[in-house]
Enzyme design. Sequence first.
Site, PDB file in Angstrom:
ATOM      1  N   LEU A 142       0.868  -1.458  -0.256  1.00 55.02           N
ATOM      2  CA  LEU A 142       0.354  -0.071   0.366  1.00 55.02           C
ATOM      3  C   LEU A 142       0.784   1.215   0.011  1.00 55.02           C
ATOM      4  CD1 LEU A 142      -2.495  -1.195   3.255  1.00 55.02           C
ATOM      5  CD2 LEU A 142      -3.054  -1.383   0.823  1.00 55.02           C
ATOM      6  N   CYS A 143       0.332   2.365  -1.096  1.00 53.96           N
ATOM      7  CA  CYS A 143       1.718   3.398  -1.316  1.00 53.96           C
ATOM      8  C   CYS A 143       1.445   4.267   0.084  1.00 53.96           C
ATOM      9  CB  CYS A 143       1.094   4.522  -2.595  1.00 53.96           C
ATOM     10  SG  CYS A 143       2.245   5.261  -2.823  1.00 53.96           S
ATOM     11  N   PHE A 144      -0.271   4.681   0.593  1.00 52.48           N
ATOM     12  CA  PHE A 144      -0.232   5.532   1.490  1.00 52.48           C
ATOM     13  C   PHE A 144      -0.118   4.922   2.844  1.00 52.48           C
ATOM     14  CE2 PHE A 144      -2.007   8.181  -2.054  1.00 52.48           C
ATOM     15  CZ  PHE A 144      -1.843   9.464  -1.412  1.00 52.48           C
ATOM     16  N   LYS A 158      -0.336  10.797   6.727  1.00 50.41           N
ATOM     17  CA  LYS A 158       0.171  11.053   4.885  1.00 50.41           C
ATOM     18  C   LYS A 158      -1.331  11.876   4.171  1.00 50.41           C
ATOM     19  CE  LYS A 158       1.947   9.527   1.319  1.00 50.41           C
ATOM     20  NZ  LYS A 158       2.760   7.304   0.679  1.00 50.41           N
TER      21      LYS A 158
END
Length: 251
Positions: A142-144, A158
């Site tokens: 997961l990027c976030f 974020k």
Amino acid sequence: MKWNLLNTGFNTGKFNMDYDIKLALTCPDDQAYLRFYRWTPYCISLGANQRESDLDMDAVKENGIGVARRPTGGRAILHAEELTYSVILPLASGMTAREIYTKVSFALVKGLKKYSAKLNDVELENLQPNFAELLKEPSGMLCFASTAKSEVKFKGKKLIGSAQRKLNKVVLQHGSILGGTYHQDLPKYLADKENIDHLMDELKDKTTEIETITGEMVDYKVLTECIVAGFEDVFDIMFNDKPELDLNERS
């Protein structure tokens, strides 16, 4: 260096990614671009080297979610209630890729503060996480789920995820400015069903959105205008040709 402002509106994930690549590959040495766009249908983008097998394609298709691959690195993002920006800037500008990344982040921060006084606490992350270790965790896809150095956060959470890549002598940087909470549904579309609850909690704990902070629906037209003003201030430029910047939801 002449800066060009673009609004390409709502398009598919493939169109959006192809457009960024085309701009980067055809950008003259004396031109730069700031582009804004959104996504229809909502779309999951995978990092350049991420496996499509990370996704539950049955769930993706059942819910009408698109899938695209970013030219930049990083991990999966569900592009939904957000404003997406891209910057295409030749290295002939005299800035390094790292300097561009940081300066773009400052411009985004300035724009967010112009948008709402409730966003005055946005700031840049000072630390770089150990991505090699993070990728070993379930949340590694997961990027976030983590904030990289110089990404934009609000009270530790974020708010904007950005990624960058050099293509020939041009830097392409693009990122997601989170407006609403739908991005938190990403774990529902992952193949890893065992950790869905944990991953949902991770995104809720580690991310925030403009609507959550301000308590109001995002006016994407105003937000875009404020981000543009932030770029003009930080990069000391002026966009003479300003297209219609209304990026609110289409019916």
